[in-house]
Design a protein around this motif. Structure first.
Motif, PDB file in Angstrom:
ATOM      1  N   MET A   1      -5.608 -21.368  -5.093  1.00 52.28           N
ATOM      2  CA  MET A   1      -6.657 -20.451  -4.672  1.00 52.28           C
ATOM      3  C   MET A   1      -6.088 -19.051  -4.804  1.00 52.28           C
ATOM      4  SD  MET A   1      -9.505 -21.859  -3.375  1.00 52.28           S
ATOM      5  CE  MET A   1     -10.151 -23.209  -2.437  1.00 52.28           C
ATOM      6  N   LEU A   2      -5.924 -18.603  -6.026  1.00 54.19           N
ATOM      7  CA  LEU A   2      -5.295 -17.306  -6.254  1.00 54.19           C
ATOM      8  C   LEU A   2      -6.186 -16.467  -7.150  1.00 54.19           C
ATOM      9  CD1 LEU A   2      -1.692 -18.603  -6.969  1.00 54.19           C
ATOM     10  CD2 LEU A   2      -2.432 -17.344  -4.953  1.00 54.19           C
ATOM     11  N   ILE A   3      -6.057 -15.162  -7.013  1.00 51.10           N
ATOM     12  CA  ILE A   3      -6.857 -14.261  -7.827  1.00 51.10           C
ATOM     13  C   ILE A   3      -6.038 -13.852  -9.045  1.00 51.10           C
ATOM     14  CG2 ILE A   3      -7.964 -11.995  -7.838  1.00 51.10           C
ATOM     15  CD1 ILE A   3      -8.219 -13.218  -4.628  1.00 51.10           C
ATOM     16  N   GLN A   4      -6.445 -14.391 -10.179  1.00 51.53           N
ATOM     17  CA  GLN A   4      -5.650 -14.305 -11.403  1.00 51.53           C
ATOM     18  C   GLN A   4      -5.315 -12.879 -11.819  1.00 51.53           C
ATOM     19  OE1 GLN A   4      -4.471 -16.902 -13.357  1.00 51.53           O
ATOM     20  NE2 GLN A   4      -5.101 -18.279 -11.727  1.00 51.53           N
ATOM     21  N   ASN A   5      -6.264 -11.959 -11.662  1.00 53.65           N
ATOM     22  CA  ASN A   5      -6.044 -10.600 -12.149  1.00 53.65           C
ATOM     23  C   ASN A   5      -5.326  -9.706 -11.149  1.00 53.65           C
ATOM     24  OD1 ASN A   5      -7.121 -10.765 -14.742  1.00 53.65           O
ATOM     25  ND2 ASN A   5      -9.203 -10.647 -13.939  1.00 53.65           N
ATOM     26  N   HIS A   6      -5.016 -10.242  -9.976  1.00 51.31           N
ATOM     27  CA  HIS A   6      -4.327  -9.430  -8.978  1.00 51.31           C
ATOM     28  C   HIS A   6      -2.838  -9.765  -8.961  1.00 51.31           C
ATOM     29  CE1 HIS A   6      -8.114  -8.425  -6.403  1.00 51.31           C
ATOM     30  NE2 HIS A   6      -8.208  -8.041  -7.648  1.00 51.31           N
ATOM     31  N   THR A   7      -2.067  -8.832  -8.388  1.00 53.90           N
ATOM     32  CA  THR A   7      -0.631  -9.089  -8.290  1.00 53.90           C
ATOM     33  C   THR A   7      -0.359 -10.082  -7.161  1.00 53.90           C
ATOM     34  OG1 THR A   7      -0.278  -7.335  -6.696  1.00 53.90           O
ATOM     35  CG2 THR A   7      -0.075  -6.731  -9.009  1.00 53.90           C
ATOM     36  N   VAL A   8       0.852 -10.585  -7.162  1.00 54.38           N
ATOM     37  CA  VAL A   8       1.276 -11.496  -6.109  1.00 54.38           C
ATOM     38  C   VAL A   8       1.117 -10.824  -4.744  1.00 54.38           C
ATOM     39  CG1 VAL A   8       3.288 -12.664  -5.150  1.00 54.38           C
ATOM     40  CG2 VAL A   8       2.828 -12.778  -7.596  1.00 54.38           C
ATOM     41  N   ALA A   9       1.551  -9.574  -4.650  1.00 54.38           N
ATOM     42  CA  ALA A   9       1.477  -8.868  -3.368  1.00 54.38           C
ATOM     43  C   ALA A   9       0.029  -8.715  -2.914  1.00 54.38           C
ATOM     44  CB  ALA A   9       2.138  -7.497  -3.482  1.00 54.38           C
ATOM     45  N   GLU A  10      -0.859  -8.375  -3.835  1.00 51.65           N
ATOM     46  CA  GLU A  10      -2.266  -8.220  -3.452  1.00 51.65           C
ATOM     47  C   GLU A  10      -2.851  -9.540  -2.974  1.00 51.65           C
ATOM     48  OE1 GLU A  10      -4.263  -4.723  -6.124  1.00 51.65           O
ATOM     49  OE2 GLU A  10      -3.589  -6.488  -7.207  1.00 51.65           O
ATOM     50  N   ASN A  11      -2.479 -10.621  -3.642  1.00 50.42           N
ATOM     51  CA  ASN A  11      -2.966 -11.932  -3.242  1.00 50.42           C
ATOM     52  C   ASN A  11      -2.538 -12.280  -1.828  1.00 50.42           C
ATOM     53  OD1 ASN A  11      -4.387 -14.041  -5.107  1.00 50.42           O
ATOM     54  ND2 ASN A  11      -3.227 -12.691  -6.457  1.00 50.42           N
ATOM     55  N   ILE A  12      -1.312 -11.944  -1.518  1.00 46.73           N
ATOM     56  CA  ILE A  12      -0.824 -12.299  -0.188  1.00 46.73           C
ATOM     57  C   ILE A  12      -1.376 -11.341   0.865  1.00 46.73           C
ATOM     58  CG2 ILE A  12       1.271 -12.578   1.210  1.00 46.73           C
ATOM     59  CD1 ILE A  12       2.600 -13.733  -1.280  1.00 46.73           C
ATOM     60  N   ALA A  13      -1.584 -10.085   0.468  1.00 41.09           N
ATOM     61  CA  ALA A  13      -2.115  -9.099   1.411  1.00 41.09           C
ATOM     62  C   ALA A  13      -3.567  -9.410   1.790  1.00 41.09           C
ATOM     63  CB  ALA A  13      -2.035  -7.696   0.810  1.00 41.09           C
ATOM     64  N   LEU A  14      -4.268 -10.105   0.907  1.00 40.10           N
ATOM     65  CA  LEU A  14      -5.705 -10.334   1.113  1.00 40.10           C
ATOM     66  C   LEU A  14      -6.032 -10.882   2.497  1.00 40.10           C
ATOM     67  CD1 LEU A  14      -8.633 -10.605   0.136  1.00 40.10           C
ATOM     68  CD2 LEU A  14      -7.999 -12.737  -0.965  1.00 40.10           C
ATOM     69  N   GLY A  15      -5.280 -11.891   2.920  1.00 36.74           N
ATOM     70  CA  GLY A  15      -5.638 -12.491   4.198  1.00 36.74           C
ATOM     71  C   GLY A  15      -4.609 -12.243   5.291  1.00 36.74           C
ATOM     72  N   PHE A  16      -3.755 -11.259   5.079  1.00 37.92           N
ATOM     73  CA  PHE A  16      -2.642 -11.040   5.996  1.00 37.92           C
ATOM     74  C   PHE A  16      -3.026  -9.981   7.016  1.00 37.92           C
ATOM     75  CE2 PHE A  16       1.920  -9.491   6.506  1.00 37.92           C
ATOM     76  CZ  PHE A  16       2.268 -10.565   7.317  1.00 37.92           C
ATOM     77  N   GLU A  17      -3.259 -10.434   8.266  1.00 33.90           N
ATOM     78  CA  GLU A  17      -3.810  -9.510   9.260  1.00 33.90           C
ATOM     79  C   GLU A  17      -2.874  -8.345   9.555  1.00 33.90           C
ATOM     80  OE1 GLU A  17      -3.543 -12.699   9.743  1.00 33.90           O
ATOM     81  OE2 GLU A  17      -5.547 -13.536  10.040  1.00 33.90           O
ATOM     82  N   GLU A  18      -1.581  -8.599   9.457  1.00 38.13           N
ATOM     83  CA  GLU A  18      -0.630  -7.540   9.820  1.00 38.13           C
ATOM     84  C   GLU A  18      -0.571  -6.413   8.801  1.00 38.13           C
ATOM     85  OE1 GLU A  18       3.365  -8.811  10.629  1.00 38.13           O
ATOM     86  OE2 GLU A  18       2.572 -10.543  11.712  1.00 38.13           O
ATOM     87  N   ALA A  19      -1.126  -6.647   7.614  1.00 38.14           N
ATOM     88  CA  ALA A  19      -1.029  -5.624   6.568  1.00 38.14           C
ATOM     89  C   ALA A  19      -1.760  -4.371   7.022  1.00 38.14           C
ATOM     90  CB  ALA A  19      -1.628  -6.152   5.273  1.00 38.14           C
TER      91      ALA A  19
ATOM     92  N   PHE B   1      -3.915  -0.815   6.849  1.00 38.25           N
ATOM     93  CA  PHE B   1      -5.138  -0.519   6.094  1.00 38.25           C
ATOM     94  C   PHE B   1      -4.816   0.175   4.773  1.00 38.25           C
ATOM     95  CE2 PHE B   1      -8.880   1.992   4.986  1.00 38.25           C
ATOM     96  CZ  PHE B   1      -9.819   0.977   4.965  1.00 38.25           C
ATOM     97  N   PHE B   2      -3.952   1.179   4.839  1.00 39.22           N
ATOM     98  CA  PHE B   2      -3.568   1.871   3.608  1.00 39.22           C
ATOM     99  C   PHE B   2      -2.319   1.234   3.008  1.00 39.22           C
ATOM    100  CE2 PHE B   2      -6.100   5.223   5.591  1.00 39.22           C
ATOM    101  CZ  PHE B   2      -6.942   5.514   4.523  1.00 39.22           C
ATOM    102  N   PHE B   3      -2.282   1.174   1.712  1.00 36.28           N
ATOM    103  CA  PHE B   3      -1.140   0.607   0.974  1.00 36.28           C
ATOM    104  C   PHE B   3      -0.700  -0.757   1.502  1.00 36.28           C
ATOM    105  CE2 PHE B   3      -0.919   5.208   0.682  1.00 36.28           C
ATOM    106  CZ  PHE B   3      -1.034   5.356  -0.688  1.00 36.28           C
ATOM    107  N   PRO B   4      -1.633  -1.691   1.651  1.00 36.57           N
ATOM    108  CA  PRO B   4      -1.246  -2.999   2.193  1.00 36.57           C
ATOM    109  C   PRO B   4      -0.280  -3.735   1.268  1.00 36.57           C
ATOM    110  CG  PRO B   4      -3.485  -3.069   1.332  1.00 36.57           C
ATOM    111  CD  PRO B   4      -3.047  -1.638   1.282  1.00 36.57           C
ATOM    112  N   ALA B   5      -0.481  -3.617  -0.047  1.00 35.62           N
ATOM    113  CA  ALA B   5       0.323  -4.419  -0.982  1.00 35.62           C
ATOM    114  C   ALA B   5       1.801  -4.040  -0.889  1.00 35.62           C
ATOM    115  CB  ALA B   5      -0.198  -4.266  -2.398  1.00 35.62           C
ATOM    116  N   GLY B   6       2.069  -2.749  -0.757  1.00 32.92           N
ATOM    117  CA  GLY B   6       3.453  -2.302  -0.676  1.00 32.92           C
ATOM    118  C   GLY B   6       4.140  -2.863   0.552  1.00 32.92           C
TER     119      GLY B   6
END
Ligand SMILES: Nc1ncnc2c1ncn2[C@@H]1O[C@H](COP(=O)(O)OP(=O)(O)OP(=O)(O)O)[C@@H](O)[C@H]1O
Ligand SMILES: [Mg+2]
Lengths: 307, 503
Positions: free
Chosen positions: B91-109, B111-116
């Motif tokens: 269940m991964l988003i092919q066009n997104h980076t690994v970090a973006e995929n993991i940030a998607l549902g990560f509550e602790e991320a 609001f700004f620059f979640p992927a970093g």
């Protein structure tokens, strides 16, 4: 000579602003996976609503607010049909265009040719506006020009740098995976479609209140379709939308200027679509096949739990 | 919300049209427990877990947490209750980076620059626990094994009370599986509960406290791991005895079939994913390529099967040069392909089963006349594959996406093997198959080898490689570290070569 240049540049920005606003709306809509081909209709409704309310109240600000509201309301039809009823989005969007154009000419008929009693005053940015050339072009514009710039940058930041942005893009790319991560797909898509509707309404009112300062039937003149092309031209990126909007805005202005010297306006009218094709073409030739990606699930209704 | 001390699923039933996927299933799991879930392909394991995670709703039955009945309407509710899941199909988003995929549902991320922020977290996580992932790469650039690691990290980093893992180890290397297991044990020690689905019985026996066995949607057995063994479990699952290690008879290899010479292949993230690889595969031979996924195996087989272009070197089949030929031409030369990502490259999910059984061969005389397809032969062809390969399906007129993962795999294998290929290129052929089906497929491969096909087998499963192959090559960072006849190889050496030492 200088004054012609200034006026061309000035008109370019004025003509580009509604294109930019509506394109920003379509970008966020499509990024969430919903295709809304009803821009032309939503703009027409916004234009009429804004014009009528401004005439009635004497306040262009109230006019603008009601145009946004009208855009949101009419886009809600598309949202309901394509998100909740999971109907074909192309059909629904085309229906929206016809509904919007028809409704606008019906309600707008008594107001055709009426002059606008109040104008939206240009907002002069002190000091900066005194810079020669640039000052007159950039810093002595209507408030919605500045607003559209801010909105464009904000949308770019939102989409590419925030959690909400990741969520919106994910919903457009892979709703099943997004749902599994705890998102509510319908909510995200509704919000995006309604924002898109509001921006299209605002774009319409910009046409009737600022660009032409009157209402005539066919005021939108195919701009809704240019916006669809522009969204692709911008590759769903708000910053590239600036470039496209002013480029295409410039074409509108040149149509009038070049006509007397024998260049047919239809030829220029084709340019936005040709430019879009050129972008697609160049993108297709570029190395790395993932360069040109539309949101992967654009136009696909999502049914929960289906494999 | 209060921690999950005890979770119960009570009398859960689920029907898909005429298929009974789950029937009156009841079980419970307590904090600190690792529960194994076993069952044949199509037994209803994924369905049951999807109900628990609320991706789908059950028709009957209820879920209780700490004794209290809860209504979960969507994964959002399940997540809030502390349930997490690693899905069988990514269940991964092919066009997104690994970090973006993991940030998607990560509550602790933030609001700004979640992927970093998330990228830093992931690196920290990988440093402590293993399971390395590159956070900046896009998912579509990753191999199946790497995608699996991303899925696991995505679920682990959230810190859930109850973690469901649906066949997480199918495409992992033994080393990665070991890393995963030590994390799971540590989690259980800290009072988390884990439900673990796998077809690898050793894994179930080594990591779980209890096992449940599902068959045709019903629970047919439950046991603690101490009081059971591999054979008993297999018998409970399929209702007959399974032969785990069968004899591979020695066959003289025949003439040369495939020759790969100095092949150089560009990758999606590097200029050279395969760096001058050469090898030969003969008739009556199974040639294995072992290696940690992401070392160029995927690019190599994509080039051989015509799905990617090589930038140097050549590929000959029966002496004929097919370098950079189209996939259609390659397939018409008698090369079959079992791809590593079955959903993306192996099937057309929305087409019916029978249509999927003639992909790539629909233009053969047997299945079509001029412009028209001969549906009668296509359907009888499909029926025979379904029967021979024991595909569990309501009928061949079902969209293939409705089959369970293992059954999709069986159908792909059936399609590719029955095409009577000269060369079968198979990546993880028994990926996701139950013990019965695995036995059947391995037997089939050996039998076909006897009848004269050549097989190029790519796998991370060393046991499978040793059981089936005549010769083993090991790939590391796009190069072949060495080629050994199976009799002369041992697991330790192969393991070292997989980590980069030459032989
Ligand atoms: N959405 C659906 N529509 C129709 N049938 C379905 C659907 N989902 C599952 N099934 C059927 O329900 C049964 C159970 O499937 P499930 O995926 O739960 O099996 P599984 O035990 O996970 O098998 P595997 O080991 O192969 O993954 C199968 O027969 C499958 O075809
Ligand atoms: Mg399953």
């Amino acid at each position: 000579m200088d004054s012609i240049l200034i006026s061309v540049l000035n008109r370019t920005l004025v003509a580009g602003t509604p294109l930019l606003l509506a394109t920003l709306g379509e970008i966020i809509t499509e990024r969430s996976g919903i295709l809304n081909l009803g821009i032309e209709g939503m703009m027409a409704v916004g234009a009429v609503a804004g014009f009528i309310v401004t005439l009635a109240t004497g306040s262009p600000w109230l006019g603008m607010a009601s145009a946004i509201l009208a855009g949101i309301l009419i886009s809600a039809i598309h949202a309901f049909v394509s998100i909740s009823l999971k109907a074909n989005q192309v059909v629904s969007g085309l229906a929206l265009t016809m509904l919007g154009l028809g409704g606008a000419s019906l309600f707008g008929r008594p107001f055709i040719g009426r002059p606008l009693p109040v104008k939206m005053a240009p907002f002069r940015i002190p000091i900066l506006a005194d810079i020669p050339l640039v000052g007159k072009v950039l810093f002595n514009q209507d408030p919605f020009f500045y607003l559209s710039l801010i909105l464009g940058v904000l949308l770019w930041v939102l989409l590419s740098r925030t959690r909400w942005g990741i969520q919106i893009r994910s919903v457009g790319e892979n709703p099943a995976a997004s749902e599994a991560q705890g998102l509510n797909i319908s909510t995200v898509r509704y919000i995006c479609v309604l924002i898109g509707g509001g921006l299209a309404g605002m774009a319409g009112a910009h046409l009737s209140l600022i660009y032409s300062k009157s209402w005539t039937e066919g005021l939108t003149g195919g701009r809704g379709w240019i916006v669809i092309a522009l969204t692709i031209f911008a590759l769903w990126n708000p910053l590239r939308a600036f470039l496209g909007a002013y480029l295409f805005g410039c074409i509108f202005v040149l149509q009038y200027i070049l006509q007397p010297i024998g260049i047919p306006p239809n030829l220029l009218g084709m340019m936005p679509y040709l430019a879009t094709l050129a972008v697609l073409f160049a993108g297709g030739l570029k190395k790395g096949r993932r360069y040109l990606h539309a949101p992967a699930m654009l136009g696909e209704p999502y049914t929960k739990g289906e494999r | 919300m209060k921690k999950i001390e005890k979770l119960e699923m009570v009398e859960i039933s689920k029907y898909f049209h005429t298929t009974r996927a789950n029937y009156k299933v009841s079980f419970s799991i307590e904090s600190g427990e690792i529960l194994g879930l076993l069952g044949e392909n199509g037994a209803g394991k994924t369905t049951l877990m999807n109900i628990l995670y609320s991706l789908i709703q059950s028709d009957e039955g209820e879920i209780r947490i700490n004794g209290e009945t809860v209504r979960l309407h969507s994964p959002k509710d399940a997540i809030q209750r502390g349930i997490g899941m690693v899905h069988q199909h990514f269940m991964l988003i092919q066009n997104h980076t690994v970090a973006e995929n993991i940030a998607l549902g990560f509550e602790e991320a933030p609001f700004f620059f979640p992927a970093g922020h998330v990228a830093k977290k992931i690196e920290e996580f990988s440093r402590i626990y293993g399971l390395k992932v590159n956070t900046q790469e896009k998912i579509w650039q990753l191999s199946a094994g790497e995608q699996q690691r991303v899925e696991i990290v995505k679920a682990l980093i959230r810190g859930v009370d109850l973690l469901i893992l649906d066949e997480p180890t199918s495409v992992l290397t033994p080393q990665e599986s070991k890393e995963l297991f030590s994390i799971l044990r540590r989690m259980a020690g800290n009072g988390h509960s884990i439900i673990f689905i796998s077809h690898k019985l050793e894994e179930i026996l080594s990591i779980c406290d209890r096992v449940l066995v599902l068959r045709r949607g019903e629970i047919v057995g439950a046991s603690s791991v101490q009081s059971t063994d591999k054979r008993k479990l297999a018998r409970m699952m399929v209702g007959r005895d399974i032969i785990f290690d069968f004899e591979k008879e020695h066959i003289e290899r025949g003439p040369l079939i495939l020759e790969v010479k100095e092949l150089i292949v560009p990758g999606d993230r590097t200029e050279r994913a395969v760096k001058g690889v050469s090898f030969k595969v003969y008739k009556n031979e199974i040639f294995g390529i072992a290696g940690v996924s992401g070392n160029g195996q995927r690019e190599l087989i994509e080039v051989i099967t015509g799905l990617r272009r090589a930038s140097g070197g050549s590929i000959l089949i029966n002496g004929k040069d097919i370098t950079n030929a189209s996939a259609r031409l390659v397939s018409d030369q008698g090369i079959s392909h079992v791809p590593e990502e079955r959903i993306k490259f192996g099937i057309v999910p929305n087409l019916f089963i029978y249509e999927n059984t003639v992909l790539k061969r629909h233009h053969n005389k047997r299945f079509s006349k001029m412009l028209f397809l001969n549906y009668q032969t296509i359907k009888s062809h499909a029926e025979s594959i379904v029967k021979d390969f024991q595909v569990t399906a309501p009928s061949i007129n079902t969209p293939i996406k409705n089959l369970s993962g293992g059954n999709i795999q069986k159908l792909i294998l059936g399609r590719e093997i029955t095409g009577e290929p000269t060369l079968l290129v198979a990546a993880h052929p028994t990926y996701g198959l139950d013990v019965g089906a695995t036995e059947y497929i391995r037997r089939q491969l050996l039998e076909r080898r006897g009848k004269g096909i050549a097989v190029l087998l790519i796998s991370e499963d060393l046991e499978e490689i040793f059981e089936l192959c005549d010769r083993i090559a090991v790939m590391f960072e796009g190069e072949i570290m060495g080629i050994l006849p199976t009799q002369e190889a041992n697991i330790e050496d192969i393991g070292l070569m997989m980590a980069g030492s030459r032989k």
